[in-house]
Design a protein around this motif. Structure first.
Motif, short mmCIF file in Angstrom:
data_model
loop_
_atom_site.label_atom_id
_atom_site.label_comp_id
_atom_site.label_asym_id
_atom_site.label_seq_id
_atom_site.Cartn_x
_atom_site.Cartn_y
_atom_site.Cartn_z
N ARG A 253 4.75 2.11 3.37
CA ARG A 253 5.24 3.41 2.88
C ARG A 253 5.13 3.52 1.36
O ARG A 253 4.94 4.59 0.81
CB ARG A 253 6.67 3.68 3.37
N THR A 254 5.25 2.34 0.66
CA THR A 254 5.12 2.34 -0.80
C THR A 254 3.67 2.64 -1.18
O THR A 254 3.40 3.41 -2.11
CB THR A 254 5.54 0.96 -1.37
N LEU B 217 -0.22 7.02 -3.32
CA LEU B 217 -1.36 7.94 -3.17
C LEU B 217 -0.89 9.39 -3.25
O LEU B 217 -1.49 10.22 -3.93
CB LEU B 217 -2.09 7.67 -1.84
N ILE B 218 0.19 9.67 -2.56
CA ILE B 218 0.69 11.07 -2.53
C ILE B 218 1.18 11.46 -3.94
O ILE B 218 0.90 12.57 -4.41
CB ILE B 218 1.82 11.25 -1.49
N ASP B 219 1.90 10.54 -4.60
CA ASP B 219 2.37 10.84 -5.98
C ASP B 219 1.18 11.09 -6.90
O ASP B 219 1.22 11.94 -7.78
CB ASP B 219 3.20 9.67 -6.54
N LEU C 56 -11.35 12.69 -6.89
CA LEU C 56 -10.52 11.56 -7.37
C LEU C 56 -10.53 10.43 -6.36
O LEU C 56 -10.39 10.67 -5.15
CB LEU C 56 -9.08 12.03 -7.58
N ASN C 57 -10.68 9.25 -6.88
CA ASN C 57 -10.60 8.04 -6.07
C ASN C 57 -9.39 7.26 -6.50
O ASN C 57 -9.27 6.95 -7.67
CB ASN C 57 -11.78 7.13 -6.43
N TYR C 58 -8.53 6.94 -5.56
CA TYR C 58 -7.39 6.09 -5.94
C TYR C 58 -7.15 5.18 -4.74
O TYR C 58 -6.57 5.61 -3.75
CB TYR C 58 -6.17 6.95 -6.26
N TYR C 59 -7.66 3.96 -4.81
CA TYR C 59 -7.54 3.10 -3.63
C TYR C 59 -7.34 1.65 -4.01
O TYR C 59 -8.22 0.81 -3.82
CB TYR C 59 -8.79 3.25 -2.75
N PRO C 60 -6.15 1.35 -4.59
CA PRO C 60 -5.89 -0.07 -4.83
C PRO C 60 -5.69 -0.74 -3.47
O PRO C 60 -4.95 -0.23 -2.62
CB PRO C 60 -4.59 -0.06 -5.65
N ILE C 61 -6.40 -1.82 -3.21
CA ILE C 61 -6.30 -2.47 -1.90
C ILE C 61 -4.88 -3.03 -1.69
O ILE C 61 -4.29 -3.57 -2.63
CB ILE C 61 -7.40 -3.54 -1.73
N ALA C 62 -4.36 -2.83 -0.50
CA ALA C 62 -2.96 -3.21 -0.24
C ALA C 62 -2.90 -4.71 0.09
O ALA C 62 -2.63 -5.11 1.22
CB ALA C 62 -2.41 -2.37 0.90
#
Ligand SMILES: Cc1cc2nc3c(=O)[nH]c(=O)nc-3n(C[C@H](O)[C@H](O)[C@H](O)COP(=O)(O)O)c2cc1C
Length: 326
Positions: free
Chosen positions: A145-146, A151-153, A131-137
């Motif tokens: 922390r959000t 990512l953890i959720d 799984l890839n989940y990487y919306p750029i911050a």
């Protein structure tokens, strides 16, 4: 030499995996990776954002006869299923055509309904799911922390959705990477792939416009951060670490195994020479013979931070006297 390895609970003939990329987008391409000696394949990702965009386009093209909102919603679901089914077909065909493990890959843009699809990838026969989940911050109003919590959720939701082994492929731009990796481990993922090498936009100075061709392939020196973080975290985590980025030769595979990686993923070097999979396996085998190791278990993780006296060097970022030779 015995190169068999365990990754995500799967048995691999060797620890060198074809990374998700155009190398793994069709059955022919996947078979080339297998024939060239890869230990497993990660299929080209299905991209949530592309499918959602395509679904929106399909819906817009049908607006004339979809005036009722229920009909539009139904059409949207059918359209999305159509694209997902195409990918599921790739998973099924890959499973029936290859004898090495097949890992499906999902690139998620949101939590949304996508966790619901994760179980269909296992039902289609995927041995594991990456799984890839990487919306750029890039939103300055969102605190670190959000970003981390999302990512953890995401990992927790994915874990709940399937019993099939899952790996999360991450980038390294987190304020506390060690904390993120430990949290993912606690969330129950079976592996963490470090690191993805993301698309990086560039500028074309002739046309003075944005350029999409921004050197997509890595160089051979780019494994350094994967090596450092594998060494720092491999002994601490219960889950596997799979190294990725800048792995171009057998020597680098050996270094990453010594640091504690369970497996290595290769894309750029195989784009240049598909036979690199076999060459890496041969190089690993020769090195093991020379050093007197009959299996990978005999040396894997020997140079992880916790296992060596001078492990503090893995945390070193500044050059000091003695580290200055150039
Ligand atoms: C053209 C291209 C397409 C890629 N597509 C994907 C993809 O769909 N999913 C994914 O997780 N990684 C994708 N990647 C990233 C690779 O899997 C890999 O993580 C990255 O290239 C770093 O490894 P390397 O140094 O061996 O190339 C792609 C890379 C390239 C060059």
């Amino acid at each position: 030499m015995d190169l068999t390895s365990k990754y995500l609970g799967l048995s691999l003939r060797n620890p060198i995996i074809a990374a998700s990329s155009p190398l793994t987008r069709s059955i022919d391409a996947l078979k080339r990776c297998e024939d060239a000696g890869a230990g497993a394949v990660v299929l080209k990702s299905i991209f949530e954002e592309q499918i959602e965009a395509q679904t929106d386009r399909d819906r817009a093209a049908s607006e004339d006869f979809l005036s009722h909102s229920d009909a539009a919603e139904y059409f949207e679901a059918v359209s999305r299923d159509y694209y997902i089914n195409q990918y599921l077909e790739l998973v099924r065909k890959a499973k029936s055509s290859l004898s090495i493990p097949v890992i499906a890959s999902i690139n998620c843009a949101s939590l949304s309904s996508w966790t619901g699809y994760i179980s269909s990838f296992s039902e289609a026969g995927a041995d594991a799911i990456e799984l890839n989940y990487y919306p750029i911050a890039a939103d300055a109003d969102t605190e670190g922390r959000t970003v981390d919590k999302r990512l953890i959720d995401f990992a927790l939701a994915a874990r709940k959705a399937t019993d099939t082994p899952i790996a999360i492929k991450i980038g390294y731009k987190y304020s506390s990477l060690a904390n993120i990796m430990r949290s993912l481990d606690k969330a129950g993922v079976d592996g963490i792939v470090i690191f993805n090498r993301f698309f990086r936009p560039d500028i074309d100075i002739d046309t003075m416009s944005l350029s999409k061709a921004s050197n997509p392939l890595s160089d051979s020196g780019e494994y350094a951060e994967s090596l450092r973080w594998t060494a720092l975290m491999s002994a601490e985590l219960g889950c596997d670490i799979c190294a990725s980025t800048g792995i171009h030769d057998a020597q680098t595979v050996i270094k990453l195994l010594l640091a504690g990686a369970a497996a290595c993923q290769v894309c750029s070097a195989a784009v240049k020479d598909i036979n690199i999979f076999g060459k890496m396996a041969d190089g690993l085998s020769s090195w093991m013979e020379e050093k007197g190791f009959s299996s990978i278990a005999g040396f894997r993780g020997r140079l992880a931070q916790e296992r060596i006296a001078d492990g503090a060097l893995w945390e070193r970022t500044q050059y000091v006297k003695g580290l200055m030779e150039v």
